[in-house]
Design a protein around this motif. Structure first.
Motif, PDB file in Angstrom:
ATOM      1  N   SER A  24       5.154  -3.868  -5.187  1.00 58.30           N
ATOM      2  CA  SER A  24       5.824  -2.565  -5.206  1.00 58.30           C
ATOM      3  C   SER A  24       4.797  -1.485  -5.506  1.00 58.30           C
ATOM      4  CB  SER A  24       6.927  -2.536  -6.265  1.00 58.30           C
ATOM      5  OG  SER A  24       7.963  -3.439  -5.923  1.00 58.30           O
ATOM      6  N   CYS A  25       4.867  -0.378  -4.784  1.00 53.94           N
ATOM      7  CA  CYS A  25       3.930   0.724  -4.954  1.00 53.94           C
ATOM      8  C   CYS A  25       4.712   2.038  -5.062  1.00 53.94           C
ATOM      9  CB  CYS A  25       2.967   0.814  -3.775  1.00 53.94           C
ATOM     10  SG  CYS A  25       1.976  -0.694  -3.531  1.00 53.94           S
ATOM     11  N   SER A  26       4.264   2.922  -5.927  1.00 55.56           N
ATOM     12  CA  SER A  26       4.933   4.207  -6.113  1.00 55.56           C
ATOM     13  C   SER A  26       3.886   5.296  -6.303  1.00 55.56           C
ATOM     14  CB  SER A  26       5.862   4.155  -7.329  1.00 55.56           C
ATOM     15  OG  SER A  26       6.544   5.373  -7.510  1.00 55.56           O
ATOM     16  N   PHE A  27       4.028   6.381  -5.544  1.00 55.57           N
ATOM     17  CA  PHE A  27       3.042   7.460  -5.604  1.00 55.57           C
ATOM     18  C   PHE A  27       3.702   8.823  -5.788  1.00 55.57           C
ATOM     19  CE2 PHE A  27       1.227   4.025  -3.066  1.00 55.57           C
ATOM     20  CZ  PHE A  27       0.064   3.770  -3.773  1.00 55.57           C
ATOM     21  N   GLY A  28       4.910   8.844  -6.334  1.00 54.16           N
ATOM     22  CA  GLY A  28       5.567  10.105  -6.625  1.00 54.16           C
ATOM     23  C   GLY A  28       6.364  10.644  -5.458  1.00 54.16           C
ATOM     24  N   GLN A  29       7.184  11.637  -5.759  1.00 52.45           N
ATOM     25  CA  GLN A  29       8.075  12.187  -4.752  1.00 52.45           C
ATOM     26  C   GLN A  29       7.324  12.857  -3.617  1.00 52.45           C
ATOM     27  OE1 GLN A  29      11.189  14.466  -6.531  1.00 52.45           O
ATOM     28  NE2 GLN A  29      12.249  14.874  -4.584  1.00 52.45           N
ATOM     29  N   ASP A  30       6.107  13.344  -3.880  1.00 51.38           N
ATOM     30  CA  ASP A  30       5.327  14.006  -2.837  1.00 51.38           C
ATOM     31  C   ASP A  30       4.965  13.050  -1.704  1.00 51.38           C
ATOM     32  OD1 ASP A  30       5.466  16.301  -4.326  1.00 51.38           O
ATOM     33  OD2 ASP A  30       3.467  16.049  -5.235  1.00 51.38           O
ATOM     34  N   ALA A  31       4.934  11.750  -2.014  1.00 50.23           N
ATOM     35  CA  ALA A  31       4.548  10.774  -0.998  1.00 50.23           C
ATOM     36  C   ALA A  31       5.708  10.374  -0.084  1.00 50.23           C
ATOM     37  CB  ALA A  31       3.995   9.521  -1.673  1.00 50.23           C
ATOM     38  N   ALA A  32       6.935  10.891  -0.381  1.00 50.58           N
ATOM     39  CA  ALA A  32       8.107  10.493   0.407  1.00 50.58           C
ATOM     40  C   ALA A  32       7.983  10.897   1.864  1.00 50.58           C
ATOM     41  CB  ALA A  32       9.367  11.095  -0.210  1.00 50.58           C
ATOM     42  N   ALA A  33       7.299  11.989   2.137  1.00 47.84           N
ATOM     43  CA  ALA A  33       7.163  12.470   3.516  1.00 47.84           C
ATOM     44  C   ALA A  33       5.877  11.978   4.163  1.00 47.84           C
ATOM     45  CB  ALA A  33       7.209  13.997   3.534  1.00 47.84           C
ATOM     46  N   MET A  34       5.081  11.197   3.451  1.00 45.16           N
ATOM     47  CA  MET A  34       3.800  10.737   3.977  1.00 45.16           C
ATOM     48  C   MET A  34       3.904   9.318   4.537  1.00 45.16           C
ATOM     49  SD  MET A  34       1.382  12.104   0.841  1.00 45.16           S
ATOM     50  CE  MET A  34      -0.135  11.681   1.693  1.00 45.16           C
ATOM     51  N   ARG A  35       2.937   8.962   5.326  1.00 44.76           N
ATOM     52  CA  ARG A  35       2.830   7.587   5.846  1.00 44.76           C
ATOM     53  C   ARG A  35       2.520   6.655   4.692  1.00 44.76           C
ATOM     54  NH1 ARG A  35      -1.924   4.785   6.997  1.00 44.76           N
ATOM     55  NH2 ARG A  35      -1.648   2.949   8.338  1.00 44.76           N
ATOM     56  N   ARG A  36       3.265   5.567   4.608  1.00 48.72           N
ATOM     57  CA  ARG A  36       3.011   4.560   3.576  1.00 48.72           C
ATOM     58  C   ARG A  36       2.549   3.274   4.253  1.00 48.72           C
ATOM     59  NH1 ARG A  36       8.547   6.377   0.983  1.00 48.72           N
ATOM     60  NH2 ARG A  36       8.456   7.530   2.951  1.00 48.72           N
ATOM     61  N   TYR A  37       1.648   2.574   3.590  1.00 49.93           N
ATOM     62  CA  TYR A  37       0.979   1.474   4.295  1.00 49.93           C
ATOM     63  C   TYR A  37       0.520   0.387   3.335  1.00 49.93           C
ATOM     64  CZ  TYR A  37      -3.293   3.601   2.480  1.00 49.93           C
ATOM     65  OH  TYR A  37      -4.260   4.113   1.636  1.00 49.93           O
ATOM     66  N   CYS A  79      -2.392  -0.690  -1.120  1.00 54.62           N
ATOM     67  CA  CYS A  79      -1.166  -0.020  -0.694  1.00 54.62           C
ATOM     68  C   CYS A  79      -1.352   1.455  -1.003  1.00 54.62           C
ATOM     69  CB  CYS A  79       0.060  -0.580  -1.389  1.00 54.62           C
ATOM     70  SG  CYS A  79       0.145  -0.319  -3.174  1.00 54.62           S
ATOM     71  N   GLY A  80      -0.853   2.301  -0.138  1.00 49.46           N
ATOM     72  CA  GLY A  80      -1.106   3.715  -0.354  1.00 49.46           C
ATOM     73  C   GLY A  80      -0.197   4.606   0.448  1.00 49.46           C
ATOM     74  N   ALA A  81      -0.389   5.903   0.270  1.00 51.51           N
ATOM     75  CA  ALA A  81       0.337   6.942   1.000  1.00 51.51           C
ATOM     76  C   ALA A  81      -0.695   7.843   1.658  1.00 51.51           C
ATOM     77  CB  ALA A  81       1.237   7.733   0.061  1.00 51.51           C
ATOM     78  N   GLY A  82      -0.491   8.147   2.952  1.00 52.13           N
ATOM     79  CA  GLY A  82      -1.458   8.939   3.699  1.00 52.13           C
ATOM     80  C   GLY A  82      -2.362   8.043   4.522  1.00 52.13           C
ATOM     81  N   GLU A  83      -3.653   8.374   4.553  1.00 52.76           N
ATOM     82  CA  GLU A  83      -4.647   7.592   5.291  1.00 52.76           C
ATOM     83  C   GLU A  83      -5.662   7.044   4.307  1.00 52.76           C
ATOM     84  OE1 GLU A  83      -4.879   6.787   8.470  1.00 52.76           O
ATOM     85  OE2 GLU A  83      -3.026   7.809   9.047  1.00 52.76           O
ATOM     86  N   TYR A  84      -5.924   5.725   4.403  1.00 51.52           N
ATOM     87  CA  TYR A  84      -6.852   5.104   3.462  1.00 51.52           C
ATOM     88  C   TYR A  84      -8.243   5.739   3.616  1.00 51.52           C
ATOM     89  CZ  TYR A  84      -9.978   1.711   1.326  1.00 51.52           C
ATOM     90  OH  TYR A  84     -10.955   1.118   0.553  1.00 51.52           O
ATOM     91  N   GLY A  85      -8.814   6.113   2.475  1.00 51.02           N
ATOM     92  CA  GLY A  85     -10.160   6.666   2.442  1.00 51.02           C
ATOM     93  C   GLY A  85     -10.253   8.113   2.875  1.00 51.02           C
ATOM     94  N   LYS A  86      -9.151   8.726   3.294  1.00 50.76           N
ATOM     95  CA  LYS A  86      -9.188  10.110   3.766  1.00 50.76           C
ATOM     96  C   LYS A  86      -8.327  11.018   2.910  1.00 50.76           C
ATOM     97  CE  LYS A  86     -10.085   8.806   8.580  1.00 50.76           C
ATOM     98  NZ  LYS A  86      -9.587   8.910   9.991  1.00 50.76           N
ATOM     99  N   GLU A  87      -7.070  10.657   2.745  1.00 48.98           N
ATOM    100  CA  GLU A  87      -6.152  11.487   1.976  1.00 48.98           C
ATOM    101  C   GLU A  87      -5.137  10.615   1.264  1.00 48.98           C
ATOM    102  OE1 GLU A  87      -3.735  13.918   4.466  1.00 48.98           O
ATOM    103  OE2 GLU A  87      -3.163  12.267   5.791  1.00 48.98           O
ATOM    104  N   GLY A  88      -4.481  11.213   0.290  1.00 47.95           N
ATOM    105  CA  GLY A  88      -3.436  10.507  -0.413  1.00 47.95           C
ATOM    106  C   GLY A  88      -3.983   9.582  -1.490  1.00 47.95           C
ATOM    107  N   ASN A  89      -3.093   8.745  -2.004  1.00 47.66           N
ATOM    108  CA  ASN A  89      -3.433   7.837  -3.081  1.00 47.66           C
ATOM    109  C   ASN A  89      -3.365   6.399  -2.591  1.00 47.66           C
ATOM    110  OD1 ASN A  89      -3.623   9.999  -4.993  1.00 47.66           O
ATOM    111  ND2 ASN A  89      -1.383  10.039  -5.102  1.00 47.66           N
ATOM    112  N   SER A  90      -4.035   5.520  -3.298  1.00 52.19           N
ATOM    113  CA  SER A  90      -4.009   4.094  -2.960  1.00 52.19           C
ATOM    114  C   SER A  90      -4.139   3.280  -4.242  1.00 52.19           C
ATOM    115  CB  SER A  90      -5.115   3.724  -1.975  1.00 52.19           C
ATOM    116  OG  SER A  90      -6.391   3.937  -2.532  1.00 52.19           O
TER     117      SER A  90
END
Length: 638
Positions: free
Chosen positions: A159-172, A227-238
């Motif tokens: 299970s991974c959680s990155f906050g409400q801001d990640a709800a609209a982002m790509r999750r992977y 596991c992360g939100a956004g693009e690995y190594g570019k944006e977002g959290n992992s």
């Protein structure tokens, strides 16, 4: 040379094959697993876990933590031991039920930097894992990877959680490799081919949270994931995830692929813990965007699967059996067993449907009228002779077993005759509430095998359609006719009870085969005897004298005999006559009478004359008999 050959094989393998290549068991040097790196702050503390296979020997073996110094590994702490320089600031706690032991180090100093090993048994003997401990003077400290110690062929869920801001982002979820991080699955339904059918991404609460489940974990699935939100190594959290796959010989190994014939059935097995009554068991078909639920243990069945799927719980071996019948090409795909508890027991199985004839044969659609007598027949091949056969009535929560009878069972030494291998379910009389789905199936050692589904429709009128191969419908119960292979009783057949044992039916058939021809033979003999007697009675009034036949009543003979006897009694006192003289005289008289009869036979008067001659002769015969000699008169038909 071996190493060069290995490099050659890697060179000739295509990229796709190398990616799906399974690591052999020998490639895992040790089943002990722990963190690759541990970070701490000067003066602070650090905690780490080392996992080991939960075998009886490992549970009771010595656990240790040692520091690498050259070719030696010096023990820092072990079971019932602590090095003097670490007294009061280090501890080792074993948790065999959790398959790990934990090490806590406090008051970290710069001298604690270095390479360590956690292991079982004797230091450096193979059952160990290498850990690097980094102590920094001040924060921040890098976040440690989350560890996952996963059984071979089991299921891994994170299970991974990155906050409400990640709800609209790509999750992977991606796997770390030399060229980057290879995408396994994302919220845009992009899935790696090696994970197709065995990975799911599910959105969870609160918004921005999600989980990833991977089934049928294999050796090559060991490694670092993110596991992360956004693009690995570019944006977002992992978040870093360290996964280690090990073998537990006590863990059930379920089938990963099942093949079924078109029109036949397929049997799936799922694991579950029977002690947890609250857990929900779900069986669903995998889709790229989720899992489409087909059936669960609460009574839910998807509308287009009614009569086709059933769930059976087996508490003894801690499994749930799912049977899907009436297979068709569209059923191909991946099916998941899921539970709201013990997620490691979730599993997936691939179904392949091929062309071929089902082994169980019978009509699939049956219609009969209310009040009739009905027999549902299920023919099975010789390969199922030793299997347990059954009929059951399908409903939303399973399939209720019904009594049925197996006709045509061969005795000792008999050969298998496919035409007589039939399992029969009987209804007498058929009622409207009997309408529904019925399954015929086989089992062996408690394990379910092939099944065949029959849909029964009950009509109120007399226009029911049925097949003579499947039904024996008789609306007149007074006839007393029995179903093929045995007799029946209302109480037993009402719900499909067995009318009689195979031995009783076999004995009845044998007796009928013997008594039938015997009764026919007796009837023929009696008829012949009656005809003969009739003809004798018919001819009782016909008497032949020589070649002459006339109708003379036997009562006349009796009167003449009585009269002749009384006269002969008188004559015997007056005129004695010897036997020889009497015989000669009698024969001469008969010959004379015969000649006279032949000469004058054409007229009635001649017949009267012959009759008078015969009466006279009879009186003389009676006289001779009274004299003591016996004379036989041949009276035969002309």
């Amino acid at each position: 040379m071996t190493f060069l050959a290995f490099l050659f094989l890697l060179a000739v393998l295509p990229a796709g094959s190398a990616r799906s290549w399974h690591l052999p068991k020998a490639a895992i040097s040790s089943p002990v697993f722990g963190p690759r790196q541990v970070h701490g702050v000067l003066g602070g503390s650090a905690t780490l876990k080392c996992f080991y296979p939960p075998t009886p020997m490992n549970r009771h073996d010595r656990k240790y933590w040692c520091k690498q110094r050259g070719s030696r590994c010096v023990t820092v702490v072990a079971t019932d031991y602590v090095a003097p320089s670490y007294q009061g600031r280090i501890s080792l706690t074993d948790h065999p039920e959790a398959e790990n032991f934990q090490i806590n180090i406090s008051k970290l100093g710069l001298e604690d930097n270095g390479t360590f090993q956690c292991g079982l048994g004797v230091n450096g003997r193979g059952l160990s894992h290498t850990v690097t401990l980094n102590v920094t003077a001040a924060p921040p400290v890098p976040e440690a990877a989350e560890l996952f110690y996963v059984k071979l062929r089991s299921t891994w869920t994170v299970s991974c959680s990155f906050g409400q801001d990640a709800a609209a982002m790509r999750r992977y979820l991606c796997k770390k490799e030399k060229e980057g991080c290879r995408n396994i699955i994302d919220s845009y339904t992009n899935i790696d081919l090696d994970f197709e059918g065995r990975v799911l991404l599910t959105f969870e609460e609160p918004p921005g949270s999600f989980s990833v489940t991977v089934t049928q974990m294999d050796w090559e699935d060991t490694g670092l994931y993110y596991c992360g939100a956004g693009e690995y190594g570019k944006e977002g959290n992992s978040k870093e995830l360290d996964v280690f796959v090990y073998e537990d010989k006590n863990f059930p190994q379920l089938k990963t692929r099942i093949t079924g014939k078109n029109g036949s059935s397929a049997t799936f097995e799922c694991l579950y813990n029977p002690l947890k009554e609250s857990s929900t068991r779900i069986w669903c078909k995998w889709r790229s965007n989720g899992c489409d639920k087909i059936i669960d243990n609460t009574g839910y069945v998807k509308y287009n699967y009614e009569g086709r799927v059933a769930m059976f719980e087996n508490p003894k071996n801690k499994t749930v059996t799912i049977i899907l019948n009436q297979l068709r090409a569209s059923d191909e795909g991946f099916y998941w067993c899921m539970s709201n508890e013990l997620k490691e027991q979730q599993s997936s199985t691939e179904l392949k449907v091929v062309e071929g004839e089902p082994a169980l044969m019978g009509e699939k659609e049956v219609e009969a009228r209310v009040g009739s007598r009905l027999h549902l027949n299920c023919s099975y091949p010789c390969q199922y002779y030793s299997y347990e056969k059954y009929w059951c009535r399908w409903n939303d929560t399973g399939c209720i077993m019904l009594p049925a009878w197996d006709q045509g069972l061969p005795g000792p030494g008999a050969t298998c005759d496919t035409s007589t291998k039939t399992v029969v379910l009987s209804f007498d009389p058929l009622r409207k509430e009997d309408e529904g789905w019925y399954w015929c199936g086989v089992k062996r050692s408690g394990a379910f095998g092939e099944t065949m589904a029959v849909r029964l429709r009950v009509s109120a009128g007399s226009d029911a359609k049925h097949s003579p191969e499947l039904l024996d419908v008789d609306s007149s119960r007074e006839s007393g006719a029995a179903p093929p292979g045995g007799a029946y009783s209302d109480a037993e057949v009402r719900k499909g009870a067995a009318p009689g044992s195979s031995d009783e039916r076999h004995g009845s058939n044998t007796l009928a085969l013997v008594l039938g021809p015997l009764a026919g033979l007796i009837l023929i003999v009696v008829t012949a005897f009656a005809i003969v007697k009739y003809r004798q009675l018919k001819r009782s009034d016909l008497v032949s004298v020589g070649s002459y036949r006339t109708n003379i009543s036997m009562s006349d003979f009796e009167s003449v005999r009585d009269f002749s006897t009384s006269n002969s009694a008188k004559e015997s006192q007056e005129t004695p006559m010897g036997g020889d003289e009497f015989t000669t005289t009698t024969l001469d008289t008969l010959d004379s009478a015969a000649d006279t009869t032949k000469a004058k036979r054409s007229s009635k008067e001649d017949a009267d004359l012959a009759y008078s001659t015969f009466l006279a002769t009879s009186g003389r015969i009676a006289q001779g008999s009274a004299g003591g000699d016996s004379t036989v008169l041949d009276v035969s038909p002309p």
